[in-house]
Design an enzyme around this catalytic site. Structure first.
Site, PDB file in Angstrom:
ATOM      1  N   HIS A 202     -23.107  32.759 -16.753  1.00 19.33           N
ATOM      2  CA  HIS A 202     -22.643  33.945 -16.029  1.00 19.33           C
ATOM      3  C   HIS A 202     -23.246  34.098 -14.640  1.00 19.33           C
ATOM      4  O   HIS A 202     -22.669  34.741 -13.783  1.00 19.33           O
ATOM      5  CB  HIS A 202     -22.740  35.194 -16.903  1.00 19.33           C
ATOM      6  CG  HIS A 202     -21.554  35.243 -17.808  1.00 19.33           C
ATOM      7  ND1 HIS A 202     -21.550  34.590 -19.010  1.00 19.33           N
ATOM      8  CD2 HIS A 202     -20.315  35.738 -17.624  1.00 19.33           C
ATOM      9  CE1 HIS A 202     -20.351  34.727 -19.544  1.00 19.33           C
ATOM     10  NE2 HIS A 202     -19.584  35.422 -18.729  1.00 19.33           N
ATOM     11  N   ARG A 309     -13.969  42.458 -17.328  1.00 22.99           N
ATOM     12  CA  ARG A 309     -15.091  42.196 -18.256  1.00 22.99           C
ATOM     13  C   ARG A 309     -15.880  43.497 -18.439  1.00 22.99           C
ATOM     14  O   ARG A 309     -16.874  43.728 -17.759  1.00 22.99           O
ATOM     15  CB  ARG A 309     -15.998  41.109 -17.697  1.00 22.99           C
ATOM     16  CG  ARG A 309     -15.409  39.705 -17.701  1.00 22.99           C
ATOM     17  CD  ARG A 309     -16.442  38.688 -17.203  1.00 22.99           C
ATOM     18  NE  ARG A 309     -16.108  37.332 -17.565  1.00 22.99           N
ATOM     19  CZ  ARG A 309     -15.562  36.440 -16.736  1.00 22.99           C
ATOM     20  NH1 ARG A 309     -15.271  36.772 -15.500  1.00 22.99           N
ATOM     21  NH2 ARG A 309     -15.309  35.209 -17.153  1.00 22.99           N
ATOM     22  N   ARG A 346     -10.777  44.015 -21.293  1.00 15.02           N
ATOM     23  CA  ARG A 346     -11.311  43.336 -22.484  1.00 15.02           C
ATOM     24  C   ARG A 346     -12.407  44.218 -23.074  1.00 15.02           C
ATOM     25  O   ARG A 346     -13.279  44.699 -22.341  1.00 15.02           O
ATOM     26  CB  ARG A 346     -11.890  41.976 -22.091  1.00 15.02           C
ATOM     27  CG  ARG A 346     -12.428  41.231 -23.307  1.00 15.02           C
ATOM     28  CD  ARG A 346     -12.871  39.845 -22.958  1.00 15.02           C
ATOM     29  NE  ARG A 346     -14.082  39.846 -22.135  1.00 15.02           N
ATOM     30  CZ  ARG A 346     -14.640  38.750 -21.654  1.00 15.02           C
ATOM     31  NH1 ARG A 346     -14.083  37.576 -21.883  1.00 15.02           N
ATOM     32  NH2 ARG A 346     -15.732  38.815 -20.951  1.00 15.02           N
ATOM     33  N   ASN A 472     -13.658  28.914 -20.817  1.00 11.80           N
ATOM     34  CA  ASN A 472     -15.121  28.732 -20.755  1.00 11.80           C
ATOM     35  C   ASN A 472     -15.694  28.598 -22.156  1.00 11.80           C
ATOM     36  O   ASN A 472     -16.457  27.678 -22.462  1.00 11.80           O
ATOM     37  CB  ASN A 472     -15.793  29.920 -20.069  1.00 11.80           C
ATOM     38  CG  ASN A 472     -15.188  30.223 -18.722  1.00 11.80           C
ATOM     39  OD1 ASN A 472     -14.569  29.361 -18.125  1.00 11.80           O
ATOM     40  ND2 ASN A 472     -15.348  31.448 -18.248  1.00 11.80           N
ATOM     41  N   ASP A 473     -15.324  29.560 -22.994  1.00 12.66           N
ATOM     42  CA  ASP A 473     -15.837  29.507 -24.366  1.00 12.66           C
ATOM     43  C   ASP A 473     -15.070  28.496 -25.209  1.00 12.66           C
ATOM     44  O   ASP A 473     -15.640  27.870 -26.093  1.00 12.66           O
ATOM     45  CB  ASP A 473     -15.776  30.893 -25.017  1.00 12.66           C
ATOM     46  CG  ASP A 473     -16.980  31.730 -24.608  1.00 12.66           C
ATOM     47  OD1 ASP A 473     -18.097  31.178 -24.588  1.00 12.66           O
ATOM     48  OD2 ASP A 473     -16.806  32.918 -24.302  1.00 12.66           O
ATOM     49  N   CYS A 520      -7.687  32.792 -18.483  1.00 10.32           N
ATOM     50  CA  CYS A 520      -8.599  33.593 -17.654  1.00 10.32           C
ATOM     51  C   CYS A 520      -9.984  32.950 -17.535  1.00 10.32           C
ATOM     52  O   CYS A 520     -10.887  33.521 -16.951  1.00 10.32           O
ATOM     53  CB  CYS A 520      -8.722  35.014 -18.189  1.00 10.32           C
ATOM     54  SG  CYS A 520      -9.449  35.088 -19.829  1.00 10.32           S
TER      55      CYS A 520
HETATM   56  C1  PEP Z   1     -13.962  32.586 -21.214  1.00  8.51           C
HETATM   57  O1  PEP Z   1     -14.695  32.390 -22.185  1.00  8.51           O
HETATM   58  O2  PEP Z   1     -13.262  31.689 -20.698  1.00  8.51           O
HETATM   59  C2  PEP Z   1     -13.891  33.915 -20.594  1.00  8.51           C
HETATM   60  C3  PEP Z   1     -13.030  34.165 -19.635  1.00  8.51           C
HETATM   61  O3  PEP Z   1     -14.774  34.849 -21.007  1.00  8.51           O
HETATM   62  P1  PEP Z   1     -16.298  34.924 -20.526  1.00  8.51           P
HETATM   63  O4  PEP Z   1     -16.479  33.904 -19.457  1.00  8.51           O
HETATM   64  O5  PEP Z   1     -16.537  36.314 -20.045  1.00  8.51           O
HETATM   65  O6  PEP Z   1     -17.029  34.606 -21.787  1.00  8.51           O
HETATM   66 MG    MG Z   2     -15.500  34.079 -23.258  1.00  5.03          MG
END
Ligand code: PEP
Ligand code: MG
Length: 590
Positions: A202, A309, A346, A472-473, A520
């Protein structure tokens, strides 16, 4: 002496400035500039705080019970000596006079200089006095805070520069917690360097959202770079050049100017609708962290908010959660600012690398939870805190009376989670009806960021209106790579065949079911992947506002039919990254 440090490039561009070293534990110290006229009184504030602490220590010493161990008395003497040594407060005067730092910042900067000298000492006893020095500084910082009006700006207030002639400043830290990172949104810093972190940690995400160069995962930058060193951050290559030669400096200044020209050129696309060559309209939405981010989103030409977020509203609150009204005001502000365009809120996604308090990923990892990424995070946490969750749902529903709101659930992996949320929504609507409070139609969507969700998508799609793919996750969980861990960062691969298969199938299944689908995660804002995602049939991308222009440029030059034809070959390839670059490039108009 000039030298280089290598890390992971996470936010593009070149930044040139002086290093400000901040210990992770002190990132929340207020950093702001004082105007010339206030330099004297600012130093006076520091002197008063020192005198207050001197008095405090003297009283402690005088009040020691007769049977107190002798070491305690000796320790207080050491603290008094350190406190009144001219290398501390008197030397901090320079930071205030020459750099215009506020008292707290000046003292922390001087502590960093001294801490380094202690680290280099041969003698064990002397080296260990660093901890004493830190305690003394801590006392002075709290005396400063105490003397300050309680209503003064928050601990991490970072006020924009208010006088001319200062060199640009780059923040160097071992690690920065997301809660602190958010404080730097409107900060004086024009670049970030950290020892820890990966591409989608982050810290990196917030740096990108600020559109300032950042290099993370350098492992030892904060040890090698000294306070006030001249530093170049090359956010494209992941290189940090310390004390560059005049020739190197000139080369980078040239690159900086080129990047500014390119940015200005792309900014002209702001009002151009994102329509491909074959006439497909593509939605380019913004990812935001705070309602104020809607300004940059609109400036960049976003056609909606694809990811708000909301967890950032929950951070930096010393354990207190935002009330329903406070949340409602924040959501309403974002919804009204977007003037009828969709705003996808979210529900809170805390846990993993986003702890509620000021804890860095490393502290969290080592001291608190065994594996925070797989623990009680995101929707799991919300469902475990039903009254907090209903409060958030009520705030979101109330905001829906003011515009177009979509509700997005993070990290869903079970159908039962959707069912529980639907129950909670029914209850919340009933409560709002009973209270005579208005609300609008709110579509319900889930993040696809756990492989389980992607693999059981046809089932989930029966129960939701849209999905948003959090790459990302999704990459983290599919490849079992901790996204915040620089040691495995090289294995974090968006081009991995398993990731591409999950992406392609999720997009096509959602479209076949007639449900909305967007991406996203960070892939959506990286122009390197725009053709790939367009070819897979994606028509909604959500990203940091600063990334919209470069992605839009790609969209304007794309023919989705031709790109789609290249996808099967990429999915079958043993080296999809290379195949994609070749196959997609041949379909693209330059
Ligand atoms: C993701 O996981 O791609 C996402 C957009 O959420 P975050 O990055 O806030 O975990
Ligand atoms: Mg995520």
């Amino acid at each position: 002496m000039s030298f280089q440090v290598f890390g992971i490039p996470v936010s593009r561009g070149v930044a040139i400035g002086r290093a400000v070293l901040v210990a992770s534990s002190r990132v929340d110290v207020a950093h702001y500039f004082v105007p010339t006229a206030e330099v004297e009184s600012e130093f006076d504030r520091l002197l008063k705080a020192r005198d207050a602490v001197t008095h405090e220590l003297q009283v402690l010493k005088a009040d020691l019970p007769p049977d107190a161990p002798h070491e305690l008395d000796a320790l207080l003497d050491v603290h008094l000596l350190l406190l009144n040594d001219e290398a501390l407060v008197d030397a901090a005067r320079l930071w205030i006079e020459e750099r215009h730092y506020n008292a707290e910042w000046a003292l922390s900067a001087q502590l960093e200089v001294l801490a380094r000298q202690f680290d280099e000492m041969e003698d064990d006893y002397l080296r260990e006095r660093k901890a004493d020095l830190e305690q003394v500084v801590e006392r002075v910082l709290s005396a400063l805070a105490h003397a300050q009006d309680k209503g003064a700006p928050g601990a991490a207030a970072v006020v924009a520069r208010d006088f001319a002639g200062e060199d640009p400043l780059l923040l160097v830290a071992a690690d920065i917690a997301p809660a602190d990172m958010i404080q730097f949104k409107r900060s004086v810093f024009q670049g970030f360097i950290t020892d820890i972190g990966g591409k989608t940690s982050h810290t990196a995400i917030v740096a990108r959202s600020m559109d300032i160069p950042a290099v993370v995962g350098t492992r030892e930058a904060s040890r090698l770079i000294r306070q006030d060193d001249w530093v170049i951050i090359d956010g494209d290559a992941g290189t940090v050049i310390v004390n560059p030669s005049p020739i190197v400096l000139e080369e980078y200044r040239f690159r900086q100017r080129q990047a500014e020209l390119e940015r200005a050129r792309l900014a002209r696309l702001r009002h151009t609708p994102a329509i491909t060559l074959d006439g497909q309209r593509i939605e380019l939405h913004a990812n935001i962290e705070l309602p104020g981010d809607t300004g940059p989103a609109l400036d960049a030409g976003a056609t909606g908010v694809g990811l708000f977020r909301s967890e950032f509203l929950f951070m930096n609150r010393n354990g207190e959660l935002p009330s329903e009204d406070e949340q409602f005001e924040a959501y309403r502000a974002a919804v009204e600012a977007m003037r009828g365009m969709p705003v996808t809120i979210r529900t809170v996604d805390v846990g993993a690398d986003k702890p509620l308090d000021r804890m860095s990923v490393n502290e969290l990892r080592h001291e608190h939870v065994l594996n925070p990424s797989m623990g009680l995070r995101a929707i799991r946490w919300s469902l475990a805190e039903p009254s907090m969750f209903r409060q958030q749902l009520r705030a979101i529903y109330r905001a829906s009376a003011f515009g177009h709101v979509k509700l997005l659930l993070p990290m869903v992996a079970h159908l039962s989670e959707i069912r529980q949320v639907q129950d909670a929504i029914r209850r919340v609507k009933q409560q709002l009806d009973d209270a005579g409070q208005a609300y609008g139609l709110v579509e319900l969507g889930v993040m696809v960021e756990v492989p389980a969700a992607a693999l059981m998508l046809p089932l989930l799609l029966r129960h939701v209106d849209f999905i948003s793919i959090g790459t990302n996750d999704l990459i983290q969980y599919t490849l079992a790579i901790d996204r915040a861990d620089e040691a495995v960062a090289h294995l974090y691969d968006p081009w991995h065949p398993a990731v591409l298969h999950l992406l392609a199938s999720s997009i096509s299944q959602a479209r076949a079911a007639g449900k909305g689908v967007s991406v996203c995660g960070e892939m959506a804002g990286d122009a390197l992947f725009t053709d790939l995602l367009l070819g897979m049939g994606l028509n909604c991308f959500s990203m940091h506002p600063s990334q919209i222009p470069s992605v839009k440029q790609r969209v304007l030059r794309a023919d989705t039919q031709r790109l789609a034809a290249a996808i099967p070959r990429i999915l079958e390839s043993e080296e999809p990254g290379r195949t994609a670059l070749e196959a997609l490039a041949s379909q693209r108009l330059h």
